[in-house]
Design an enzyme around this catalytic site. Sequence first.
Site, PDB file in Angstrom:
ATOM      1  CG  PHE A 191       2.026   3.624  -1.632  1.00  0.00           C
ATOM      2  CD1 PHE A 191       3.381   3.547  -1.335  1.00  0.00           C
ATOM      3  CD2 PHE A 191       1.259   4.543  -0.939  1.00  0.00           C
ATOM      4  CE1 PHE A 191       3.952   4.366  -0.367  1.00  0.00           C
ATOM      5  CE2 PHE A 191       1.818   5.362   0.031  1.00  0.00           C
ATOM      6  CZ  PHE A 191       3.171   5.271   0.312  1.00  0.00           C
ATOM      7  CD  GLU A 204      -4.375   4.403  -7.954  1.00  0.00           C
ATOM      8  OE1 GLU A 204      -4.438   3.420  -7.174  1.00  0.00           O
ATOM      9  OE2 GLU A 204      -5.120   5.397  -7.844  1.00  0.00           O
ATOM     10  NE  ARG A 205      -0.187   6.349  -4.794  1.00  0.00           N
ATOM     11  CZ  ARG A 205      -0.262   6.942  -3.609  1.00  0.00           C
ATOM     12  NH1 ARG A 205       0.748   7.623  -3.153  1.00  0.00           N
ATOM     13  NH2 ARG A 205      -1.355   6.853  -2.887  1.00  0.00           N
ATOM     14  CB  SER A 224      -5.418   7.485   3.416  1.00  0.00           C
ATOM     15  OG  SER A 224      -6.351   7.551   2.368  1.00  0.00           O
ATOM     16  CB  CYS A 245      -0.064   1.380   8.602  1.00  0.00           C
ATOM     17  SG  CYS A 245       0.005  -0.367   8.952  1.00  0.00           S
ATOM     18  CD  GLU A 288      -0.920   7.935   7.922  1.00  0.00           C
ATOM     19  OE1 GLU A 288      -1.903   8.193   7.204  1.00  0.00           O
ATOM     20  OE2 GLU A 288      -0.532   6.781   8.163  1.00  0.00           O
TER      21      GLU A 288
HETATM   22  P1  NAD Z   1      -4.916   5.511  -0.338  1.00  0.00           P
HETATM   23  O1  NAD Z   1      -6.045   5.646   0.597  1.00  0.00           O
HETATM   24  O2  NAD Z   1      -4.534   6.707  -1.152  1.00  0.00           O
HETATM   25  O3  NAD Z   1      -5.200   4.338  -1.407  1.00  0.00           O
HETATM   26  C1  NAD Z   1      -5.554   3.040  -1.011  1.00  0.00           C
HETATM   27  C2  NAD Z   1      -6.396   2.396  -2.099  1.00  0.00           C
HETATM   28  O4  NAD Z   1      -7.597   3.149  -2.261  1.00  0.00           O
HETATM   29  C3  NAD Z   1      -5.721   2.352  -3.475  1.00  0.00           C
HETATM   30  O5  NAD Z   1      -5.990   1.103  -4.066  1.00  0.00           O
HETATM   31  C4  NAD Z   1      -6.388   3.489  -4.232  1.00  0.00           C
HETATM   32  O6  NAD Z   1      -6.493   3.228  -5.611  1.00  0.00           O
HETATM   33  C5  NAD Z   1      -7.763   3.581  -3.603  1.00  0.00           C
HETATM   34  N1  NAD Z   1      -8.281   4.950  -3.553  1.00  0.00           N
HETATM   35  C6  NAD Z   1      -7.564   6.080  -3.328  1.00  0.00           C
HETATM   36  N2  NAD Z   1      -8.374   7.152  -3.311  1.00  0.00           N
HETATM   37  C7  NAD Z   1      -9.626   6.696  -3.522  1.00  0.00           C
HETATM   38  C8  NAD Z   1     -10.900   7.331  -3.603  1.00  0.00           C
HETATM   39  N3  NAD Z   1     -11.041   8.630  -3.466  1.00  0.00           N
HETATM   40  N4  NAD Z   1     -11.986   6.549  -3.824  1.00  0.00           N
HETATM   41  C9  NAD Z   1     -11.859   5.224  -3.963  1.00  0.00           C
HETATM   42  N5  NAD Z   1     -10.680   4.576  -3.901  1.00  0.00           N
HETATM   43  C10 NAD Z   1      -9.564   5.293  -3.679  1.00  0.00           C
HETATM   44  O7  NAD Z   1      -3.683   4.982   0.521  1.00  0.00           O
HETATM   45  P2  NAD Z   1      -2.154   4.849   0.080  1.00  0.00           P
HETATM   46  O8  NAD Z   1      -1.562   6.215  -0.046  1.00  0.00           O
HETATM   47  O9  NAD Z   1      -2.033   3.911  -1.052  1.00  0.00           O
HETATM   48  O10 NAD Z   1      -1.555   4.105   1.365  1.00  0.00           O
HETATM   49  C11 NAD Z   1      -1.066   4.773   2.495  1.00  0.00           C
HETATM   50  C12 NAD Z   1      -2.099   4.834   3.594  1.00  0.00           C
HETATM   51  O11 NAD Z   1      -2.506   3.528   3.950  1.00  0.00           O
HETATM   52  C13 NAD Z   1      -1.562   5.455   4.872  1.00  0.00           C
HETATM   53  O12 NAD Z   1      -2.545   6.301   5.414  1.00  0.00           O
HETATM   54  C14 NAD Z   1      -1.313   4.273   5.779  1.00  0.00           C
HETATM   55  O13 NAD Z   1      -1.336   4.538   7.154  1.00  0.00           O
HETATM   56  C15 NAD Z   1      -2.441   3.375   5.375  1.00  0.00           C
HETATM   57  N6  NAD Z   1      -2.174   1.997   5.725  1.00  0.00           N
HETATM   58  C16 NAD Z   1      -2.873   1.463   6.777  1.00  0.00           C
HETATM   59  C17 NAD Z   1      -2.620   0.154   7.170  1.00  0.00           C
HETATM   60  C18 NAD Z   1      -3.352  -0.451   8.331  1.00  0.00           C
HETATM   61  O14 NAD Z   1      -3.202  -1.628   8.571  1.00  0.00           O
HETATM   62  N7  NAD Z   1      -4.148   0.312   9.062  1.00  0.00           N
HETATM   63  C19 NAD Z   1      -1.675  -0.612   6.477  1.00  0.00           C
HETATM   64  C20 NAD Z   1      -1.004  -0.035   5.413  1.00  0.00           C
HETATM   65  C21 NAD Z   1      -1.260   1.275   5.034  1.00  0.00           C
END
Ligand code: NAD
Length: 496
Positions: free
Chosen positions: A156, A183-184, A233, A288, A389
């Site tokens: 998101f 989805e957010r 994440s 991130c 985090e």
């Molecule tokens: P998230 O992990 O909750 O979701 C990311 C994606 O995964 C979304 O499209 C979501 O629909 C999907 N998803 C979520 N839970 C799932 C599950 N149980 N099974 C399958 N798919 C699932 O992450 P977020 O809250 O959207 O984003 C924030 C996180 O992303 C933070 O931890 C941040 O550090 C990380 N991030 C990392 C980078 C990097 O380059 N390392 C860049 C941006 C964000």
Amino acid sequence: MTVAAPPTTKIPQYINGQWMDSQASDWQDVLNPATGEILGRVPLPDAAEVARAIDAASAAYPEWRRTPAEDRIQPLFKLKMLLEEHLDDFGRIITQENGKTLAEAKAEMRRAIENVEVACGIPMMMQGYNLEDVARGIDEIMIRQPLGVVAAITPFNFPGMIPFWFLPYAIACGNTLIVKPSERVPLTMKLAFELLEKTGIPKGVVNLVNGGKVAVDTLLDHPAVRAISFVGSTPVAKYIYARAGANGKRAQCQGGAKNYVIVLPDADMQMATQIISDSAFGCAGQRCLAVSVAVTVGDAQKTFRDSITEAAANLRVGNGLDEGVQMGPVITRQSKDRVQSLIGVGAKDGAKVVIDGRNPKIAKYESGNFVKPTVLDGVPASSELTHTEIFGPVLSLVHANDLDEAMNFLAASPFGNQASLFTSSGSAARRFRYEAPAGNVGINIGVAAPMAYFPFSGWKDSFFGIMHGQGRDAVEFYTEKKVVVERWAKEHSRKF
Ligand code: NAD
């Protein structure tokens, strides 16, 4: 001008070159984090709907793969111009659904555009190599070929930029693609795909599937999907890496972070304060690459604590669309509650809450998910917060007697997304660059975000895989190497 969808709007899917209403029985509200207003409803489709997108991408692949690289990049040139024209529209939509300020939203789209520009170099970047006479009369060549259908699953916090770490490279290399945004924040990619449609790209080459876990699991399990690019994440990154691997797919999974900055006493304290404040509190700490822990060395302890506290206290927090606002809300009510409770954990474990941003009153935006900048001083190493985090506008301060001790903090972290150093010493900087256990390193830089022609790196629990997003790594990831060893006997050529 494009504006965010009115409250009742159901967000459609883009499959096989057509916008279509989802048949999902589950839907989720998309909320403006600053106001709480409903911007639209996002579908959480079942596996059959996602499989339609995979089928469309599979059907489009043979023809797209045969399309010359030079022709495959033509839609990207058009896309670049369209993205530029719609920069303000993207800015507003990103701010509305994500909460970051308009300036931050437009800056992220600049990074998206940069990736489109770099991918336009595919006719050069995708070339292989060769050598004549590896044995007498035998030549050997390495060719890069696309994989087939690939998928990108994105978070998101950068609704515009992160899908573009993947999309332009995947299709320029000759693959067909399914994007599954968070989805957010589904509205930003909706606009991006409306523009992609205008480029004349053949149907099925790019597909947009909104959804949640079922959509992701379908992409992970479907045999036609060859590769998964993921950003999100760490627990989900690990899960996706394992499940994609078990199904024989290649995967690049960028995970969460806890980024350290070391401030040496010889740093330009004014510059360090301004840059670290922007890194820690910009995008409400939801980058991130946001600095989350500042390790002050020697005399920097007092000077930096005083200056960062003042900077944090003076930041203007509010709706990112309003003039002069420097920091917006966090993404959801749950996220606000979590961030605030982690501040409480830090305090309970012995940290001093020097600036407390919990439960602020933001005039006109009582329903927003606001947490103001927060500074915690002296978080003990034993605290749960040390390796958690937070993903909110919270900066922890810890102190070290020298650079050795400061480097130990970084070494102990399970994450390795970014590490930064502020100093005026070349030798300290060189040592830091050499030893820092992180994929993205900043020297007097607060957000060391690699340009599109460098890999967006990440180490330890911040990345699972080998090839990162962007640049040459993206080309490696989205292509398969084929090596041809060739012999033609002389007598054949004598016939002609
Ligand atoms: P998230 O992990 O909750 O979701 C990311 C994606 O995964 C979304 O499209 C979501 O629909 C999907 N998803 C979520 N839970 C799932 C599950 N149980 N099974 C399958 N798919 C699932 O992450 P977020 O809250 O959207 O984003 C924030 C996180 O992303 C933070 O931890 C941040 O550090 C990380 N991030 C990392 C980078 C990097 O380059 N390392 C860049 C941006 C964000």
